[in-house]
Design an enzyme around this catalytic site. Sequence first.
Site, PDB file in Angstrom:
ATOM      1  CG  ASP A   1      -6.182   4.722   5.236  1.00  0.00           C
ATOM      2  OD1 ASP A   1      -5.485   4.522   4.456  1.00  0.00           O
ATOM      3  OD2 ASP A   1      -4.571   4.972   5.680  1.00  0.00           O
TER       4      ASP A   1
ATOM      5  CG  HIS B   1      -1.186   3.360   4.448  1.00  0.00           C
ATOM      6  ND1 HIS B   1      -3.043   3.572   5.240  1.00  0.00           N
ATOM      7  CD2 HIS B   1      -0.882   2.649   4.211  1.00  0.00           C
ATOM      8  CE1 HIS B   1      -2.543   2.359   4.146  1.00  0.00           C
ATOM      9  NE2 HIS B   1      -1.762   1.777   3.712  1.00  0.00           N
TER      10      HIS B   1
ATOM     11  CB  SER C   1      -1.126  -0.024   1.592  1.00  0.00           C
ATOM     12  OG  SER C   1      -0.418   0.007   2.634  1.00  0.00           O
TER      13      SER C   1
END
Length: 189
Positions: free
Chosen positions: A133, A95, A55
């Site tokens: 997210d 992230h 990701s």
Amino acid sequence: MFTEELKAFRRLGFRHVLLQVLNFASVIASGLMIWKGMGLITNTESPIVVVLSGSMEPAFYRGDLLFLTNPPNERYHTGDITVYKIPGADIPIVHRVMETHDVSSPVKISGLDLKVPGEQLILTKGDNNHIDDIDLYQGLDWLERKHIVGKVRGFLPYVGYVTIAMNDFPQLKYALLGLLGLLALIQRE
């Protein structure tokens, strides 16, 4: 295959085997102390993490080893790469911070405790993902500081594949641990 080693092991005696077991235990305890010491210095529960998914490509690839810190007085900014953990989820997520909001007056936000001035709310997204997210937050609208494990400060590419291989193939993990234990017992120092 191991007949000579087994004969040598039988000749060692109880005291020598006990000494080897204690040496092995001290190595394990030293590793744990180093891990906890690094956690105290970096102010994070996990100073080193492995990237488990794609990701964050192209910034980080699966198997990259990340080094984290979490200074208590440092604010997070858009573009920072963070590792966060949602309550009830076992695996931390790596992230990038997409948005931050500083609370200026007391406010109640759904899914969160009462927010007081000075607190920071964070929204993240994986570089290789198309949406943010929020769906990963499990009912939360924003991340809070308590969800953040740390900020990425450095990385080693592909070194974490050893960890991924041991998680994907538990037999490999047990074989390596068994081999290490056997070597510790047989070693003649």
